[in-house]
Motif scaffolding. Structure first.
Motif, PDB file in Angstrom:
ATOM      1  N   ILE B 122       0.839  -1.207   0.000  1.00  0.00           N
ATOM      2  CA  ILE B 122       0.000   0.000   0.000  1.00  0.00           C
ATOM      3  C   ILE B 122       0.870   1.251   0.000  1.00  0.00           C
ATOM      4  O   ILE B 122       1.676   1.463   0.905  1.00  0.00           O
ATOM      5  CB  ILE B 122      -0.941   0.004   1.234  1.00  0.00           C
ATOM      6  CG1 ILE B 122      -1.891  -1.200   1.178  1.00  0.00           C
ATOM      7  CG2 ILE B 122      -1.722   1.317   1.308  1.00  0.00           C
ATOM      8  CD1 ILE B 122      -2.641  -1.466   2.477  1.00  0.00           C
ATOM      9  N   GLN B 123       0.703   2.093  -1.047  1.00  0.00           N
ATOM     10  CA  GLN B 123       1.475   3.330  -1.125  1.00  0.00           C
ATOM     11  C   GLN B 123       0.536   4.545  -1.144  1.00  0.00           C
ATOM     12  O   GLN B 123       0.840   5.564  -0.558  1.00  0.00           O
ATOM     13  CB  GLN B 123       2.314   3.378  -2.409  1.00  0.00           C
ATOM     14  CG  GLN B 123       3.072   2.098  -2.727  1.00  0.00           C
ATOM     15  CD  GLN B 123       4.100   1.731  -1.693  1.00  0.00           C
ATOM     16  OE1 GLN B 123       4.569   2.593  -0.970  1.00  0.00           O
ATOM     17  NE2 GLN B 123       4.425   0.445  -1.575  1.00  0.00           N
ATOM     18  N   LEU B 128      -6.239   1.457  -2.041  1.00  0.00           N
ATOM     19  CA  LEU B 128      -7.219   1.105  -1.011  1.00  0.00           C
ATOM     20  C   LEU B 128      -8.631   1.060  -1.586  1.00  0.00           C
ATOM     21  O   LEU B 128      -8.902   1.731  -2.565  1.00  0.00           O
ATOM     22  CB  LEU B 128      -7.141   2.130   0.132  1.00  0.00           C
ATOM     23  CG  LEU B 128      -5.798   2.131   0.877  1.00  0.00           C
ATOM     24  CD1 LEU B 128      -5.734   3.299   1.854  1.00  0.00           C
ATOM     25  CD2 LEU B 128      -5.593   0.819   1.621  1.00  0.00           C
ATOM     26  N   PRO B 129      -9.565   0.305  -0.995  1.00  0.00           N
ATOM     27  CA  PRO B 129      -9.325  -0.596   0.123  1.00  0.00           C
ATOM     28  C   PRO B 129      -8.625  -1.879  -0.333  1.00  0.00           C
ATOM     29  O   PRO B 129      -8.713  -2.250  -1.505  1.00  0.00           O
ATOM     30  CB  PRO B 129     -10.740  -0.919   0.606  1.00  0.00           C
ATOM     31  CG  PRO B 129     -11.581  -0.837  -0.636  1.00  0.00           C
ATOM     32  CD  PRO B 129     -10.967   0.257  -1.453  1.00  0.00           C
ATOM     33  N   THR B 161      -8.573  -6.449   6.172  1.00  0.00           N
ATOM     34  CA  THR B 161      -8.829  -5.360   5.238  1.00  0.00           C
ATOM     35  C   THR B 161      -8.169  -4.068   5.710  1.00  0.00           C
ATOM     36  O   THR B 161      -7.932  -3.879   6.903  1.00  0.00           O
ATOM     37  CB  THR B 161     -10.346  -5.120   5.059  1.00  0.00           C
ATOM     38  OG1 THR B 161     -10.881  -4.572   6.270  1.00  0.00           O
ATOM     39  CG2 THR B 161     -11.062  -6.408   4.719  1.00  0.00           C
ATOM     40  N   ALA B 162      -7.853  -3.207   4.739  1.00  0.00           N
ATOM     41  CA  ALA B 162      -7.245  -1.908   5.049  1.00  0.00           C
ATOM     42  C   ALA B 162      -8.026  -0.836   4.310  1.00  0.00           C
ATOM     43  O   ALA B 162      -8.389  -1.014   3.137  1.00  0.00           O
ATOM     44  CB  ALA B 162      -5.786  -1.897   4.612  1.00  0.00           C
ATOM     45  N   HIS B 163      -8.277   0.282   4.992  1.00  0.00           N
ATOM     46  CA  HIS B 163      -9.156   1.331   4.472  1.00  0.00           C
ATOM     47  C   HIS B 163      -8.559   2.720   4.655  1.00  0.00           C
ATOM     48  O   HIS B 163      -7.700   2.930   5.506  1.00  0.00           O
ATOM     49  CB  HIS B 163     -10.511   1.256   5.182  1.00  0.00           C
ATOM     50  CG  HIS B 163     -11.146  -0.102   5.124  1.00  0.00           C
ATOM     51  ND1 HIS B 163     -12.046  -0.453   4.157  1.00  0.00           N
ATOM     52  CD2 HIS B 163     -10.967  -1.209   5.890  1.00  0.00           C
ATOM     53  CE1 HIS B 163     -12.414  -1.714   4.340  1.00  0.00           C
ATOM     54  NE2 HIS B 163     -11.777  -2.197   5.381  1.00  0.00           N
ATOM     55  N   GLU B 164      -9.120   3.652   3.852  1.00  0.00           N
ATOM     56  CA  GLU B 164      -8.696   5.050   3.932  1.00  0.00           C
ATOM     57  C   GLU B 164      -9.151   5.733   5.213  1.00  0.00           C
ATOM     58  O   GLU B 164      -8.453   6.563   5.761  1.00  0.00           O
ATOM     59  CB  GLU B 164      -9.326   5.837   2.765  1.00  0.00           C
ATOM     60  CG  GLU B 164      -8.549   5.842   1.493  1.00  0.00           C
ATOM     61  CD  GLU B 164      -9.204   6.786   0.483  1.00  0.00           C
ATOM     62  OE1 GLU B 164      -9.978   6.254  -0.338  1.00  0.00           O
ATOM     63  OE2 GLU B 164      -8.951   8.006   0.525  1.00  0.00           O
ATOM     64  N   THR B 165     -10.377   5.412   5.638  1.00  0.00           N
ATOM     65  CA  THR B 165     -10.957   6.160   6.756  1.00  0.00           C
ATOM     66  C   THR B 165     -11.464   5.243   7.865  1.00  0.00           C
ATOM     67  O   THR B 165     -11.737   4.058   7.644  1.00  0.00           O
ATOM     68  CB  THR B 165     -12.166   7.003   6.284  1.00  0.00           C
ATOM     69  OG1 THR B 165     -13.196   6.094   5.861  1.00  0.00           O
ATOM     70  CG2 THR B 165     -11.796   7.923   5.129  1.00  0.00           C
ATOM     71  N   VAL B 252      -3.330   3.673   7.534  1.00  0.00           N
ATOM     72  CA  VAL B 252      -4.602   3.062   7.133  1.00  0.00           C
ATOM     73  C   VAL B 252      -5.389   2.637   8.378  1.00  0.00           C
ATOM     74  O   VAL B 252      -4.873   2.665   9.496  1.00  0.00           O
ATOM     75  CB  VAL B 252      -4.393   1.812   6.237  1.00  0.00           C
ATOM     76  CG1 VAL B 252      -3.649   2.174   4.966  1.00  0.00           C
ATOM     77  CG2 VAL B 252      -3.666   0.697   6.999  1.00  0.00           C
ATOM     78  N   TRP B 253      -6.630   2.266   8.166  1.00  0.00           N
ATOM     79  CA  TRP B 253      -7.501   1.721   9.208  1.00  0.00           C
ATOM     80  C   TRP B 253      -7.770   0.266   8.829  1.00  0.00           C
ATOM     81  O   TRP B 253      -8.158  -0.009   7.698  1.00  0.00           O
ATOM     82  CB  TRP B 253      -8.810   2.516   9.276  1.00  0.00           C
ATOM     83  CG  TRP B 253      -8.589   3.971   9.566  1.00  0.00           C
ATOM     84  CD1 TRP B 253      -8.229   4.941   8.675  1.00  0.00           C
ATOM     85  CD2 TRP B 253      -8.667   4.605  10.847  1.00  0.00           C
ATOM     86  NE1 TRP B 253      -8.092   6.153   9.320  1.00  0.00           N
ATOM     87  CE2 TRP B 253      -8.358   5.981  10.659  1.00  0.00           C
ATOM     88  CE3 TRP B 253      -8.983   4.161  12.145  1.00  0.00           C
ATOM     89  CZ2 TRP B 253      -8.340   6.897  11.713  1.00  0.00           C
ATOM     90  CZ3 TRP B 253      -8.974   5.074  13.178  1.00  0.00           C
ATOM     91  CH2 TRP B 253      -8.646   6.427  12.966  1.00  0.00           C
ATOM     92  N   THR B 254      -7.562  -0.640   9.753  1.00  0.00           N
ATOM     93  CA  THR B 254      -7.699  -2.051   9.374  1.00  0.00           C
ATOM     94  C   THR B 254      -8.794  -2.772  10.173  1.00  0.00           C
ATOM     95  O   THR B 254      -9.208  -2.321  11.236  1.00  0.00           O
ATOM     96  CB  THR B 254      -6.370  -2.829   9.520  1.00  0.00           C
ATOM     97  OG1 THR B 254      -6.011  -2.940  10.900  1.00  0.00           O
ATOM     98  CG2 THR B 254      -5.238  -2.143   8.764  1.00  0.00           C
ATOM     99  N   THR B 255      -9.231  -3.887   9.593  1.00  0.00           N
ATOM    100  CA  THR B 255     -10.186  -4.778  10.277  1.00  0.00           C
ATOM    101  C   THR B 255      -9.681  -6.210  10.122  1.00  0.00           C
ATOM    102  O   THR B 255      -8.852  -6.492   9.245  1.00  0.00           O
ATOM    103  CB  THR B 255     -11.599  -4.744   9.646  1.00  0.00           C
ATOM    104  OG1 THR B 255     -11.627  -5.611   8.489  1.00  0.00           O
ATOM    105  CG2 THR B 255     -12.008  -3.344   9.219  1.00  0.00           C
TER     106      THR B 255
END
Lengths: 479, 479
Positions: B122-123, B128-129, B161-165, B252-255
């Motif tokens: 991820i750059q 994302l996601p 998972t990785a997210h922008e917000t 990033v924000w992850t789950t």
């Protein structure tokens, strides 16, 4: 030509790694020798799994799950087996914060622990045959690794069967070998040679090992599926016995057979070119990519709508078609095309505003980079034909390459010259002795890949010693 | 009543093990705390996998494969994570015949190694996601084990998972929780309660953990699917950062979210009876078993032919019907029936010579042991209806059982009395403190299963301290 890929002629090994990187298929993991299979690579494995699994089930096999960890003393119960695998094992010595009483090995293969379970499940001939497969990870410590082809941890399937008679076990061994051949040739479009391994190359603990062998584009051999007749070796070591039809206590006859993520390496090395990955339609996770080309919002919605219409038309007529519409906004058309080329997608359909007006589309094939404008009402049949043609062309191209690079020799001098100058497969007579096999390997790096299964083997004289030979062996430098 | 199964009332734990043994679902492996999933049990897992996998893919997720082994220092990069998992890890200290420089942990879960890979992949916000899942084995050293419910090694899926917000990560966390609810209720016919975990029960390293909780037939709770909002904890520990839309470097924000072979234990404990396994039609590997009954060769061929005709009739009309004809010769009819009963097959069709003459068959349902003679021309519709009825009946039966055994209390005295005499779920107010939670656990063995997700939570006063409580918590003794 692709800037991110080294040409094959320049450096074949680097080309292979570049194709994997460009296709985002896999990465090395932070633990030495282990790999991460990325989504694009894993989708290929899922396609392989679903097709092979269906073939296993159609021949009466069922799946199960056996444990990852094997007690050390289990490995020691079959003498050849422990000798072959112990040096490659990863050993768990601590668990739950304490040192273990007995070290546990991470399975390098599961004959031992499965043999132990079979000894509990099998009592009578009524319990036979047992036809079980498992899909799992195994670990064999490797010093020199290469993504997919040789990694410490890899994914595979291992079939383990038990039978009443020696004949049934042999039939099963050859049945599964044939399944590997069919799978490789019909789905992966990789021509293979079925054969039996020499004593020094057989599976530790097996009576005999069979394999399918393919030729890569650098002329080297890749073994990509093995089937072992284990005789009664593991039955005796793990006391898998049963009451037969005459009320006598007998040992069962077992087999095992496996194919792994290594096949992905074989797939890459067989078909891909200097622009990157090429996948045969029957195994490609995406068979058709539709790429809309637009410069503004108006064109975007027009071309996307047209792309949708084409996709629906195709899906309606082609069963289980895997199709993707590339609706990304942030890449130029050339970069989009390149993305799908390097993903190895067999057919690419490009639609721009002019195509929408003309109600046609540009249809490109990946294997030979041919591109045609096709009217929309002909597109379904065109794609059906193209997918078939590509599948066939890839197989034939690989088969021709193998034919061109397979040579029959009668003298060892000729053998040495060909191996060092041209490589490829060499068909030659060998006297059957371990010593000569070892000498050839030491002097040329070539090994006996197999003694091909032939209906009428032609006898002759060993190219090294002149002693009698029952049939020609297939030699090559192997991955 | 089944002789090989202890009645539930007599000994519920033994009943559970007997149902597994009678159905040949699993065995303990030779390594303490590990299990072998036998073909009949594994077929249930395969059915679960295929349905869940489809739901994951329909919501945009893809599969990949990450390594089994994790360097020890990776585990240590997230403080709560290492504290939670280190005591449960199996440790590899030797590989390839040598002691390793750094010990490797067998993955208990993969947030760390996946976080490491995400930091490389991820750059930019354009990457994302990332929505990746893997199906694999994990290992958590357990002292007290129970087949399927708690074993050292188990099979599961773990989504990462990785997210922008932060908002997107929270949406994903709840989306996957909802998928687990739908899967459990619609396929497994297990009613579940969605909720958020208390601080002491959340995943080590998570911001918040959500789960689905089901009630077993002994009134205990089973958590069978968890979804974690990991916030930026792992992003910071593994430096997973990206250039956002405004050109700022952000974490990033992850789950992460997982469900395991434990669900098979829940399935058994929710529906089965004193005769053995009962499977809901939508997850049963075999939905219909046809059992021909014969006394001689003539009858054998007649009834088998009739069985075939019925099978073809059913398969033609019912999409993807899983059907088996029992052509075995070596069992008496009663033993054949018993076999299919203990395999949990929803519908059994018996055909004897008299049925062939009358062109009808006896159709039996597994859930309530009802049996009807059905003319062959009505059999397809009858089976379609029956499969639906059974699915619904199992869900309603379980839902009613849960309703009957869920009680709302206001005093701690009442709570203690119910927990020790009747068990089940208790809805009670709690002041939100760790201390009170620990006190209740110590005094009653009950834990807070979750704070149910409710639209209009009703505030009140803690049953122990009388302090304010925003909503009722769900308490139970849990597996």
């Amino acid at each position: 030509m692709a800037k991110n890929i080294t040409p094959r002629k320049e450096n074949y090994s680097q080309w292979y790694l570049d194709v994997i990187a460009a296709g985002q298929l896999a990465d090395y993991a932070p633990v030495k020798g282990c790999m991460v299979i990325r989504p694009s690579g894993f989708a290929i494995w899922e396609a392989m799994q679903s097709r092979l699994d269906r073939m296993f089930k159609e021949t009466g096999h069922v799946n199960a799950s056996f444990p990852l960890l094997i007690p050390k003393h289990f490995m020691e119960r079959e003498a050849e087996h422990v000798e072959g695998f112990s040096p490659e094992c990863a050993v768990v010595t601590h668990g739950g914060g304490k040192e273990l009483e007995e070290p546990l090995m991470i399975r390098p293969t599961s004959e031992t622990v499965i043999g132990h379970m079979y000894s509990q499940w099998i009592q009578s001939y009524r319990d036979l045959p047992v036809l079980i497969n498992q899909w799992c990870n195994v670990l064999r410590w490797e010093m020199r690794t290469r993504l997919f082809l040789r990694t410490s941890e890899f994914l595979w399937q291992e079939g383990h069967t038990a039978h009443e008679t020696a004949e049934e076990a042999q039939e099963e061994t050859l049945r599964m070998l044939e399944i590997y051949r069919v799978f490789q040739e019909e789905y992966l479009a990789i021509p293979v040679i079925k054969g039996i391994k020499s004593e020094s190359e057989k599976f530790p603990g097996a009576l005999s090992t069979y394999s399918v062998e393919a030729m890569m584009q650098d002329g080297k051999a890749l073994q990509s599926g093995t089937s072992h007749n284990l005789g009664q070796n593991f039955a005796k070591a793990f006391e898998i016995d049963f009451l037969d039809r005459n009320n006598n206590q007998k040992y069962v006859w077992t087999t095992s057979w496996g194919a792994s993520t290594r096949m992905i390496g074989g797939l890459i090395m067989t078909h891909s070119d200097d622009d990157g990955l090429i996948l045969p339609p029957k195994i490609a996770p995406v068979q058709v990519a539709i790429v809309p080309i637009f410069n503004n919002d108006q064109e975007r919605s027009e071309t996307l709508e047209f792309a949708d219409a084409i996709a629906n038309r195709l899906k309606e007529k082609i069963d289980q078609l895997q199709i993707k519409i590339d609706s990304s906004d942030n890449l130029r058309p050339a970069d989009k095309f390149f993305h799908w080329i390097q993903q190895g997608v067999p057919v690419r359909i490009e639609v721009g505003p002019r195509d929408v007006k003309k109600q046609s589309a540009m249809v490109a094939r990946r294997d030979i980079r041919e591109k045609n404008a096709v009217p929309v009402e002909q597109i379904t049949q065109h794609v059906v034909d193209l997918l078939e043609k590509i599948q066939q062309n890839l197989f034939e191209r690989a088969l021709n390459y193998r034919k061109e690079n397979t040579r029959t020799v009668s003298s060892y001098a000729e053998f040495k010259e060909i191996i060092s100058n041209q490589g490829g497969f060499i068909s030659a007579h060998w006297d059957g002795s371990k010593e000569v096999e070892a000498q050839i390997k030491q002097e040329t790096k070539a090994t006996i890949r197999c003694l091909p299964l032939e209906k009428n083997p032609e006898p002759g004289k060993c190219m090294v010693t002149g002693l009698p030979s029952a049939q020609r062996a297939l030699f090559a430098i192997a991955y």
